[in-house]
Design a protein around this motif. Structure first.
Motif, PDB file in Angstrom:
ATOM      1  N   VAL A  35       1.039  -1.205  -0.012  1.00  0.00           N
ATOM      2  CA  VAL A  35      -0.040  -0.043  -0.067  1.00  0.00           C
ATOM      3  C   VAL A  35       1.211   1.742  -0.218  1.00  0.00           C
ATOM      4  N   ALA A  36       0.627   1.896  -1.370  1.00  0.00           N
ATOM      5  CA  ALA A  36       1.325   3.061  -1.102  1.00  0.00           C
ATOM      6  C   ALA A  36       0.858   4.413  -0.477  1.00  0.00           C
ATOM      7  N   VAL A  37       1.848   5.741  -0.010  1.00  0.00           N
ATOM      8  CA  VAL A  37       1.110   6.838   0.816  1.00  0.00           C
ATOM      9  C   VAL A  37       2.021   7.381  -0.270  1.00  0.00           C
ATOM     10  N   ASP A  38       1.341   8.378  -1.180  1.00  0.00           N
ATOM     11  CA  ASP A  38       2.396   8.976  -2.388  1.00  0.00           C
ATOM     12  C   ASP A  38       1.372  10.708  -1.583  1.00  0.00           C
ATOM     13  N   GLY A  39       2.060  11.755  -2.141  1.00  0.00           N
ATOM     14  CA  GLY A  39       1.415  12.669  -1.498  1.00  0.00           C
ATOM     15  C   GLY A  39       2.802  14.042  -1.680  1.00  0.00           C
ATOM     16  N   HIS A  40       2.869  15.218  -2.067  1.00  0.00           N
ATOM     17  CA  HIS A  40       3.844  16.207  -1.463  1.00  0.00           C
ATOM     18  C   HIS A  40       4.536  16.545  -0.154  1.00  0.00           C
ATOM     19  N   ALA A  41       5.768  16.894   0.157  1.00  0.00           N
ATOM     20  CA  ALA A  41       6.949  17.263   0.742  1.00  0.00           C
ATOM     21  C   ALA A  41       5.981  17.898   1.477  1.00  0.00           C
ATOM     22  N   GLY A  42       5.759  16.975   3.259  1.00  0.00           N
ATOM     23  CA  GLY A  42       5.208  18.411   3.792  1.00  0.00           C
ATOM     24  C   GLY A  42       3.725  18.263   3.665  1.00  0.00           C
ATOM     25  N   SER A  43       2.605  17.385   3.319  1.00  0.00           N
ATOM     26  CA  SER A  43       1.694  16.851   2.960  1.00  0.00           C
ATOM     27  C   SER A  43       0.742  16.289   4.010  1.00  0.00           C
ATOM     28  N   GLY A  44       1.932  15.263   4.574  1.00  0.00           N
ATOM     29  CA  GLY A  44       1.577  14.480   6.103  1.00  0.00           C
ATOM     30  C   GLY A  44       1.633  13.525   5.556  1.00  0.00           C
ATOM     31  N   LYS A  45       2.462  12.668   4.799  1.00  0.00           N
ATOM     32  CA  LYS A  45       2.417  10.806   4.228  1.00  0.00           C
ATOM     33  C   LYS A  45       2.971  10.538   5.713  1.00  0.00           C
ATOM     34  N   THR A  46       4.107  10.705   6.035  1.00  0.00           N
ATOM     35  CA  THR A  46       4.642   9.753   6.901  1.00  0.00           C
ATOM     36  C   THR A  46       3.656   9.264   8.470  1.00  0.00           C
ATOM     37  N   THR A  47       2.820  10.737   8.860  1.00  0.00           N
ATOM     38  CA  THR A  47       1.991  10.764   9.698  1.00  0.00           C
ATOM     39  C   THR A  47       0.486   9.591   9.801  1.00  0.00           C
ATOM     40  N   LEU A 116      12.576  -5.903   6.242  1.00  0.00           N
ATOM     41  CA  LEU A 116      11.773  -5.582   6.505  1.00  0.00           C
ATOM     42  C   LEU A 116      10.518  -7.396   5.779  1.00  0.00           C
ATOM     43  N   ASP A 117      10.290  -8.110   6.501  1.00  0.00           N
ATOM     44  CA  ASP A 117       9.517  -9.451   6.675  1.00  0.00           C
ATOM     45  C   ASP A 117       8.170  -8.896   5.560  1.00  0.00           C
ATOM     46  N   PRO A 118       7.957 -10.017   4.443  1.00  0.00           N
ATOM     47  CA  PRO A 118       6.877  -9.944   3.919  1.00  0.00           C
ATOM     48  C   PRO A 118       4.880 -10.576   4.655  1.00  0.00           C
ATOM     49  N   GLU A 119       4.767  -9.787   5.372  1.00  0.00           N
ATOM     50  CA  GLU A 119       3.415  -9.419   6.097  1.00  0.00           C
ATOM     51  C   GLU A 119       2.138  -9.031   4.995  1.00  0.00           C
ATOM     52  N   PRO A 120       1.304  -9.490   6.018  1.00  0.00           N
ATOM     53  CA  PRO A 120       0.649  -8.939   4.452  1.00  0.00           C
ATOM     54  C   PRO A 120      -0.607  -8.036   4.141  1.00  0.00           C
ATOM     55  N   VAL A 121       0.186  -7.161   5.236  1.00  0.00           N
ATOM     56  CA  VAL A 121       0.684  -5.388   3.791  1.00  0.00           C
ATOM     57  C   VAL A 121       1.617  -4.981   4.909  1.00  0.00           C
ATOM     58  N   VAL A 122       2.324  -4.071   3.231  1.00  0.00           N
ATOM     59  CA  VAL A 122       3.538  -3.042   4.001  1.00  0.00           C
ATOM     60  C   VAL A 122       2.574  -2.169   3.715  1.00  0.00           C
ATOM     61  N   VAL A 123       3.258  -0.942   4.276  1.00  0.00           N
ATOM     62  CA  VAL A 123       2.855   0.241   3.254  1.00  0.00           C
ATOM     63  C   VAL A 123       3.652   0.925   3.589  1.00  0.00           C
ATOM     64  N   VAL A 124       4.479   1.645   2.304  1.00  0.00           N
ATOM     65  CA  VAL A 124       5.107   2.140   1.820  1.00  0.00           C
ATOM     66  C   VAL A 124       5.180   3.532   1.778  1.00  0.00           C
ATOM     67  N   GLU A 125       6.205   4.940   2.178  1.00  0.00           N
ATOM     68  CA  GLU A 125       5.203   5.961   2.290  1.00  0.00           C
ATOM     69  C   GLU A 125       6.201   6.746   1.447  1.00  0.00           C
ATOM     70  N   GLY A 126       5.980   7.978   0.761  1.00  0.00           N
ATOM     71  CA  GLY A 126       7.181   8.747   0.363  1.00  0.00           C
ATOM     72  C   GLY A 126       6.376   9.869  -0.980  1.00  0.00           C
ATOM     73  N   VAL A 127       7.192  10.710  -1.143  1.00  0.00           N
ATOM     74  CA  VAL A 127       7.337  11.451  -2.535  1.00  0.00           C
ATOM     75  C   VAL A 127       7.823  10.435  -3.812  1.00  0.00           C
ATOM     76  N   GLY A 128       6.602  10.065  -4.386  1.00  0.00           N
ATOM     77  CA  GLY A 128       7.223   9.128  -5.971  1.00  0.00           C
ATOM     78  C   GLY A 128       6.893   7.532  -5.178  1.00  0.00           C
ATOM     79  N   ALA A 129       5.716   7.523  -4.215  1.00  0.00           N
ATOM     80  CA  ALA A 129       5.732   6.069  -3.849  1.00  0.00           C
ATOM     81  C   ALA A 129       4.401   5.385  -5.103  1.00  0.00           C
ATOM     82  N   GLY A 130       4.152   6.382  -5.516  1.00  0.00           N
ATOM     83  CA  GLY A 130       2.826   5.993  -6.349  1.00  0.00           C
ATOM     84  C   GLY A 130       3.598   6.150  -7.596  1.00  0.00           C
ATOM     85  N   ARG A 131       4.628   6.116  -8.239  1.00  0.00           N
ATOM     86  CA  ARG A 131       5.454   6.321  -9.378  1.00  0.00           C
ATOM     87  C   ARG A 131       5.341   5.561 -10.315  1.00  0.00           C
TER      88      ARG A 131
END
Length: 208
Positions: A35-47, A116-131
């Motif tokens: 699951v990717a969380v993308d957006g501009h830097a400072g948009s609250g992705k990490t939180t 990083l273990d192959p769990e059922p769901v892994v979240v990847v966040e950062g600018v460009g996560a949906g590239r």
């Protein structure tokens, strides 16, 4: 055309409803629902990614800042594919070294690798996560709904004046990245932070 799983059409959903959907989508990277969380830097992705991970029962989160560097803000696709996506797609644990932004280098000691273990769901966040290069591996793409100007103001305020030059270089690089490889139009869901929590709405890909 996106290869993302198309989630069911539904009215605006809170995070709890999103979590229920994410648990039901098919795996997208070997046994993993990425699951990717993308957006501009400072948009609250990490939180948001952190809160989503908790709501998912403690899903691991991969921060793309760990794989980027001062020399290549967005040239981390090969590193991500080799160190993370390839092993996860085969059901193996991923191992990668986290870039030290203070020292400006990746650690030389192999013992410093993160796992990083192959769990059922892994979240990847950062600018460009949906590239473009990542979308074939994603079960769902979430876009943080905040304008670049507002997000960058938040980021600059967070980081302080000592990082002014960094932000100048970053905003130029981010503009170039999204001009060449936009991801918001492929989002399954759009996330907006409000006074009373997060609002989750269908994104462009969720309508198809």
């Amino acid at each position: 055309m996106s290869h993302l799983t198309r989630l069911p059409t539904q009215p605006p959903a809170p995070v709890a409803a999103l979590v229920a959907l994410l648990r039901e989508v098919p795996p997208s990277c070997g046994p993993v629902r990425l699951v990717a969380v993308d957006g501009h830097a400072g948009s609250g992705k990490t939180t948001f990614a952190g809160r989503l991970a908790v709501a998912l029962g403690g899903a691991p989160v991969l921060h793309l800042d760990a794989l980027a560097s001062h020399d290549a803000f967005f040239d981390w696709t090969g590193r991500l594919t080799e160190a993370v996506l390839s092993p996860l797609s085969h059901g193996r644990s991923a191992r990668y070294r986290v870039y030290d932004w203070a020292r400006g280098e990746f650690p030389a000691d192999p013992a410093a690798e993160s796992v990083l273990d192959p769990e059922p769901v892994v979240v990847v966040e950062g600018v460009g996560a949906g590239r473009r290069a990542l979308r074939p591996y994603l079960a769902c793409l979430l876009w943080m709904d905040m304008s670049p100007a507002q997000a960058w103001r938040r980021g600059r305020k967070r980081d302080g004046p000592e990082l002014t030059e960094f932000w100048r270089a970053w905003t130029r690089a981010e503009r170039t990245h999204f001009a060449e490889d936009p991801s918001s139009s492929y989002a399954n869901f759009v996330v907006r932070q409000g006074v009373q929590g997060y609002e989750v709405r269908r994104g462009p890909e969720g309508h198809r």
